[in-house]
Write an enzyme that holds these catalytic residues in place. Structure first.
Site, short mmCIF file in Angstrom:
data_model
loop_
_atom_site.label_atom_id
_atom_site.label_comp_id
_atom_site.label_asym_id
_atom_site.label_seq_id
_atom_site.Cartn_x
_atom_site.Cartn_y
_atom_site.Cartn_z
NE ARG A 130 -2.62 1.00 3.64
CZ ARG A 130 -3.59 0.83 4.55
NH1 ARG A 130 -4.86 0.90 4.18
NH2 ARG A 130 -3.28 0.57 5.79
NE ARG A 162 -1.73 3.80 7.30
CZ ARG A 162 -2.98 3.36 7.51
NH1 ARG A 162 -3.92 3.62 6.62
NH2 ARG A 162 -3.28 2.67 8.57
P1 ADP Z 1 -6.69 0.68 7.92
O1 ADP Z 1 -6.97 1.58 6.75
O2 ADP Z 1 -5.46 -0.13 7.69
O3 ADP Z 1 -7.88 -0.13 8.32
P2 ADP Z 1 -6.89 3.01 9.58
O4 ADP Z 1 -6.22 4.04 8.78
O5 ADP Z 1 -8.37 2.94 9.53
O6 ADP Z 1 -6.30 1.59 9.17
O7 ADP Z 1 -6.46 3.12 11.11
C1 ADP Z 1 -5.12 3.33 11.46
C2 ADP Z 1 -5.01 3.32 12.98
O8 ADP Z 1 -5.81 4.38 13.52
C3 ADP Z 1 -5.52 2.05 13.66
O9 ADP Z 1 -4.55 1.02 13.70
C4 ADP Z 1 -5.85 2.59 15.06
O10 ADP Z 1 -4.67 2.79 15.83
C5 ADP Z 1 -6.42 3.97 14.74
N1 ADP Z 1 -7.88 3.91 14.55
C6 ADP Z 1 -8.57 4.07 13.38
N2 ADP Z 1 -9.89 3.97 13.58
C7 ADP Z 1 -10.07 3.76 14.92
C8 ADP Z 1 -11.21 3.57 15.75
N3 ADP Z 1 -12.47 3.59 15.28
N4 ADP Z 1 -11.00 3.38 17.08
C9 ADP Z 1 -9.76 3.38 17.60
N5 ADP Z 1 -8.65 3.53 16.86
C10 ADP Z 1 -8.79 3.72 15.54
P1 ADP Z 2 -8.43 -0.35 4.15
O1 ADP Z 2 -8.93 1.07 4.07
O2 ADP Z 2 -9.52 -1.35 4.40
O3 ADP Z 2 -7.28 -0.51 5.07
P2 ADP Z 2 -7.30 0.15 1.49
O4 ADP Z 2 -8.43 0.63 0.64
O5 ADP Z 2 -6.33 1.14 1.99
O6 ADP Z 2 -7.89 -0.75 2.70
O7 ADP Z 2 -6.53 -0.99 0.66
C1 ADP Z 2 -5.36 -1.63 1.17
C2 ADP Z 2 -4.39 -1.88 0.01
O8 ADP Z 2 -4.94 -2.88 -0.87
C3 ADP Z 2 -4.16 -0.65 -0.86
O9 ADP Z 2 -2.82 -0.66 -1.30
C4 ADP Z 2 -5.13 -0.81 -2.02
O10 ADP Z 2 -4.64 -0.19 -3.20
C5 ADP Z 2 -5.18 -2.33 -2.19
N1 ADP Z 2 -6.50 -2.83 -2.60
C6 ADP Z 2 -7.71 -2.35 -2.26
N2 ADP Z 2 -8.70 -3.09 -2.80
C7 ADP Z 2 -8.10 -4.08 -3.52
C8 ADP Z 2 -8.59 -5.17 -4.31
N3 ADP Z 2 -9.90 -5.40 -4.47
N4 ADP Z 2 -7.66 -5.98 -4.88
C9 ADP Z 2 -6.34 -5.76 -4.70
N5 ADP Z 2 -5.81 -4.75 -3.97
C10 ADP Z 2 -6.68 -3.92 -3.38
#
Ligand code: ADP
Ligand code: ADP
Length: 223
Positions: A130, A162
């Site tokens: 990502r 990230r």
């Molecule tokens: P991802 O896209 O990989 O699901 P996020 O960007 O949503 O991750 O979240 C990154 C980090 O921010 C999490 O690992 C957590 O530490 C914090 N975080 C995000 N959403 C929440 C939530 N609803 N409650 C508590 N912590 C959160």
């Molecule tokens: P989340 O918000 O649930 O953490 P993201 O949308 O950031 O997930 O996606 C995580 C990673 O996977 C990103 O690098 C994105 O480009 C990739 N990705 C998202 N959807 C797909 C898919 N359907 N197939 C393959 N890669 C994907």
């Protein structure tokens, strides 16, 4: 047209951000990305950011008391009055209950919980590749590459990886998801709000399925 209030559920890396971006560029819904709001607070070194940083770096959830008011403020805001998509909230049952209470107080309902399912093995591959822009747009080096390598399609700025997308932190985040967030699946299933999507399909295919479900929800809501 009546409002549409949705949440996106799924493990880290399932594609919530990718699908949320597409959905909200096609529909006039306020898009609330919890992780981005928290990362902005960390960058600004606000009081919230200073408190949240350690938890985020460790792959743990930021405590409910810091997150709940922050997100509910957005739900109550004018920009969300025609509907919203919450990405990354709720992540605990307590957050789910707080959202329900806030919506009840406003006389509004949640219309659907969209669950994007991807097995753990695939998540590590996804998150390791990502890349994100400063403004939070999401790419994957292999599965969803930018037009120019390492640059954002829209403003051309450098893409970054990230800090929490490193293998050890990814595994920690997955275990936190299974322990603290997955119970919300049953919570929404019992209320008849859960819609499941196979997140292992391609980005466009998942987007089609999500768009179909969302238009059905709109129709149901309009009758
Ligand atoms: P991802 O896209 O990989 O699901 P996020 O960007 O949503 O991750 O979240 C990154 C980090 O921010 C999490 O690992 C957590 O530490 C914090 N975080 C995000 N959403 C929440 C939530 N609803 N409650 C508590 N912590 C959160
Ligand atoms: P989340 O918000 O649930 O953490 P993201 O949308 O950031 O997930 O996606 C995580 C990673 O996977 C990103 O690098 C994105 O480009 C990739 N990705 C998202 N959807 C797909 C898919 N359907 N197939 C393959 N890669 C994907």
């Amino acid at each position: 047209m009546t409002e549409l209030n949705l949440i996106l559920l799924g493990p880290p890396g399932a594609g919530k951000g990718t699908q949320g971006e597409r959905l909200t560029s096609a529909q006039p819904l306020e898009y609330v990305v919890t992780g981005e709001i928290l990362r902005a607070a960390v960058r600004e070194r606000s009081e919230l950011g200073l408190k949240a940083k350690g938890f985020m770096d460790a792959g743990e959830l930021v405590p409910d008391e810091l997150v709940i008011d922050l997100i509910l403020e957005r739900v109550r805001g004018e920009a969300a009055s025609d509907g919203f998509v919450l990405d990354g909230f709720p992540r605990t049952i307590a957050q789910g209950e707080a959202l329900d209470a806030a919506l009840a107080q406003l006389g509004r309902d949640l219309n659907g919980a969209l669950l994007i399912e991807v097995p753990d093995e695939e998540i590590v591959r996804r998150l390791s590749g990502r890349r994100v822009s400063q403004s939070g747009r999401v790419y994957h080096v292999e599965f969803d590459p930018p037009k120019v390598e390492g640059k954002d399609d829209v403003d051309g700025t450098d893409l970054i990886q990230r800090d929490d997308d490193k293998p050890d932190t990814i595994r920690k985040r997955l275990s936190v998801y299974h322990a603290q967030t997955a119970p919300l699946i049953g919570y929404y299933e019992e209320r008849g709000l859960l819609h499941r999507f196979d997140g292992t399909l391609g980005v466009d295919e998942v987007a089609d399925h999500v768009a179909k479900t969302v238009s059905t929800l709109r129709l149901e809501d309009d009758v």
